[in-house]
Design a protein around this motif. Structure first.
Motif, PDB file in Angstrom:
ATOM      1  N   ASN A  60     113.543  -3.040  59.688  1.00  0.00           N
ATOM      2  CA  ASN A  60     113.508  -4.553  59.425  1.00  0.00           C
ATOM      3  C   ASN A  60     114.772  -4.708  60.385  1.00  0.00           C
ATOM      4  N   VAL A  61     114.825  -5.788  61.328  1.00  0.00           N
ATOM      5  CA  VAL A  61     115.924  -6.416  62.087  1.00  0.00           C
ATOM      6  C   VAL A  61     116.529  -7.416  61.143  1.00  0.00           C
ATOM      7  N   VAL A  62     117.842  -7.176  61.108  1.00  0.00           N
ATOM      8  CA  VAL A  62     118.534  -8.144  60.225  1.00  0.00           C
ATOM      9  C   VAL A  62     119.805  -8.611  61.228  1.00  0.00           C
ATOM     10  N   THR A  63     120.507  -9.601  60.864  1.00  0.00           N
ATOM     11  CA  THR A  63     121.876  -9.793  61.818  1.00  0.00           C
ATOM     12  C   THR A  63     122.788 -10.222  60.544  1.00  0.00           C
ATOM     13  N   VAL A  64     123.905  -9.598  60.662  1.00  0.00           N
ATOM     14  CA  VAL A  64     125.312  -9.775  59.862  1.00  0.00           C
ATOM     15  C   VAL A  64     126.124 -10.451  60.699  1.00  0.00           C
ATOM     16  N   LYS A  65     126.656 -11.692  59.913  1.00  0.00           N
ATOM     17  CA  LYS A  65     127.754 -12.500  60.636  1.00  0.00           C
ATOM     18  C   LYS A  65     128.676 -12.768  59.393  1.00  0.00           C
ATOM     19  N   ALA A  66     130.099 -12.717  60.190  1.00  0.00           N
ATOM     20  CA  ALA A  66     131.404 -12.763  59.488  1.00  0.00           C
ATOM     21  C   ALA A  66     132.143 -13.770  60.171  1.00  0.00           C
ATOM     22  N   GLU A  67     132.989 -14.514  59.465  1.00  0.00           N
ATOM     23  CA  GLU A  67     133.898 -15.347  59.831  1.00  0.00           C
ATOM     24  C   GLU A  67     135.130 -15.210  58.989  1.00  0.00           C
ATOM     25  N   GLY A  68     136.305 -15.070  59.642  1.00  0.00           N
ATOM     26  CA  GLY A  68     137.588 -15.187  58.924  1.00  0.00           C
ATOM     27  C   GLY A  68     138.421 -14.146  59.495  1.00  0.00           C
ATOM     28  N   LEU A  69     139.416 -13.764  58.724  1.00  0.00           N
ATOM     29  CA  LEU A  69     140.777 -12.942  59.318  1.00  0.00           C
ATOM     30  C   LEU A  69     140.179 -11.632  59.698  1.00  0.00           C
ATOM     31  N   ASP A  70     139.100 -10.838  58.839  1.00  0.00           N
ATOM     32  CA  ASP A  70     138.679  -9.617  59.108  1.00  0.00           C
ATOM     33  C   ASP A  70     137.245  -9.365  59.617  1.00  0.00           C
ATOM     34  N   GLU A  71     136.861 -10.477  60.335  1.00  0.00           N
ATOM     35  CA  GLU A  71     135.421 -10.589  60.481  1.00  0.00           C
ATOM     36  C   GLU A  71     134.937  -9.459  61.520  1.00  0.00           C
ATOM     37  N   LYS A  72     135.657  -9.011  62.458  1.00  0.00           N
ATOM     38  CA  LYS A  72     135.335  -7.935  63.230  1.00  0.00           C
ATOM     39  C   LYS A  72     135.014  -6.551  62.360  1.00  0.00           C
ATOM     40  N   GLU A  73     135.968  -6.265  61.847  1.00  0.00           N
ATOM     41  CA  GLU A  73     136.028  -4.927  60.926  1.00  0.00           C
ATOM     42  C   GLU A  73     134.711  -5.186  59.807  1.00  0.00           C
ATOM     43  N   ALA A  74     134.566  -6.329  59.122  1.00  0.00           N
ATOM     44  CA  ALA A  74     133.374  -6.615  58.351  1.00  0.00           C
ATOM     45  C   ALA A  74     132.215  -6.362  58.921  1.00  0.00           C
ATOM     46  N   VAL A  75     131.791  -6.793  60.087  1.00  0.00           N
ATOM     47  CA  VAL A  75     130.438  -6.739  60.736  1.00  0.00           C
ATOM     48  C   VAL A  75     130.316  -5.394  61.187  1.00  0.00           C
ATOM     49  N   SER A  76     131.432  -4.736  61.741  1.00  0.00           N
ATOM     50  CA  SER A  76     131.303  -3.215  61.963  1.00  0.00           C
ATOM     51  C   SER A  76     131.112  -2.340  60.861  1.00  0.00           C
ATOM     52  N   ILE A  77     131.773  -2.527  59.729  1.00  0.00           N
ATOM     53  CA  ILE A  77     131.514  -1.721  58.729  1.00  0.00           C
ATOM     54  C   ILE A  77     130.131  -1.779  57.941  1.00  0.00           C
ATOM     55  N   LEU A  78     129.959  -3.194  57.809  1.00  0.00           N
ATOM     56  CA  LEU A  78     128.496  -3.631  57.132  1.00  0.00           C
ATOM     57  C   LEU A  78     127.253  -3.039  57.934  1.00  0.00           C
ATOM     58  N   THR A  79     127.389  -3.393  59.380  1.00  0.00           N
ATOM     59  CA  THR A  79     126.249  -2.888  60.040  1.00  0.00           C
ATOM     60  C   THR A  79     126.259  -1.356  60.131  1.00  0.00           C
ATOM     61  N   SER A  80     127.066  -0.522  60.184  1.00  0.00           N
ATOM     62  CA  SER A  80     127.288   0.931  60.252  1.00  0.00           C
ATOM     63  C   SER A  80     126.483   1.447  58.940  1.00  0.00           C
ATOM     64  N   PHE A  81     126.869   0.562  57.659  1.00  0.00           N
ATOM     65  CA  PHE A  81     126.435   0.796  56.303  1.00  0.00           C
ATOM     66  C   PHE A  81     124.795   0.873  56.582  1.00  0.00           C
ATOM     67  N   LEU A  82     124.249  -0.448  57.022  1.00  0.00           N
ATOM     68  CA  LEU A  82     122.847  -0.704  57.170  1.00  0.00           C
ATOM     69  C   LEU A  82     122.095   0.042  58.084  1.00  0.00           C
ATOM     70  N   LYS A  83     122.541   0.779  59.204  1.00  0.00           N
ATOM     71  CA  LYS A  83     122.236   1.850  59.934  1.00  0.00           C
ATOM     72  C   LYS A  83     122.477   3.271  59.405  1.00  0.00           C
ATOM     73  N   ASN A  84     123.098   3.461  58.237  1.00  0.00           N
ATOM     74  CA  ASN A  84     123.254   4.744  57.607  1.00  0.00           C
ATOM     75  C   ASN A  84     123.967   5.617  58.428  1.00  0.00           C
ATOM     76  N   GLU A  85     124.967   4.841  58.941  1.00  0.00           N
ATOM     77  CA  GLU A  85     126.052   5.812  59.522  1.00  0.00           C
ATOM     78  C   GLU A  85     127.355   6.020  58.733  1.00  0.00           C
ATOM     79  N   ILE A  86     127.600   5.411  57.781  1.00  0.00           N
ATOM     80  CA  ILE A  86     128.536   5.669  56.668  1.00  0.00           C
ATOM     81  C   ILE A  86     128.046   5.832  55.258  1.00  0.00           C
ATOM     82  N   ASP A  87     128.628   6.679  54.524  1.00  0.00           N
ATOM     83  CA  ASP A  87     127.833   7.114  53.529  1.00  0.00           C
ATOM     84  C   ASP A  87     128.241   5.833  52.358  1.00  0.00           C
ATOM     85  N   VAL A  88     126.885   6.029  51.452  1.00  0.00           N
ATOM     86  CA  VAL A  88     126.682   4.826  50.213  1.00  0.00           C
ATOM     87  C   VAL A  88     127.368   5.663  48.961  1.00  0.00           C
ATOM     88  N   GLU A  89     128.230   4.943  48.295  1.00  0.00           N
ATOM     89  CA  GLU A  89     129.073   5.494  47.187  1.00  0.00           C
ATOM     90  C   GLU A  89     128.236   5.294  46.013  1.00  0.00           C
TER      91      GLU A  89
END
Length: 89
Positions: A60-89
């Motif tokens: 599926n194609v999804v879009t992750v949006k973030a707005e706030g102090l840590d928006e860049k990091e949030a989008v980076s981490i959450l999209t990496s998670f959805l792309k299975n690039e970082i571990d699921v704990e």
């Protein structure tokens, strides 16, 4: 300013309850307001029921949006998670 990134979900079984819980845990760690969009439906990225209501599956194609102090990091981490690039704990 809002950071937005569109990706193709490559989690093995999509975003089912366990991976959705992990996503929400990760999202809650950020101060930013986080939204996830699929098929023009936008939900709060910190809401388990909201995420599950999108029925996100592998490919599926999804879009992750973030707005706030840590928006860049949030989008980076959450999209990496959805792309299975970082571990699921």
């Amino acid at each position: 300013m809002m950071v937005t990134k569109q990706i193709i979900v490559t989690l093995t079984n999509g975003l089912h309850s366990k991976t959705a819980q992990s996503f929400v845990r990760k999202a809650l760690a950020f101060q930013s307001d986080i939204k996830v969009v699929r098929h023009n439906k936008m939900v709060d990225g910190k809401s388990l029921l909201g995420l599950l209501s999108l029925g996100i599956a592998t490919g599926n194609v999804v879009t992750v949006k973030a707005e706030g102090l840590d928006e860049k990091e949030a989008v980076s981490i959450l999209t990496s998670f959805l792309k299975n690039e970082i571990d699921v704990e």
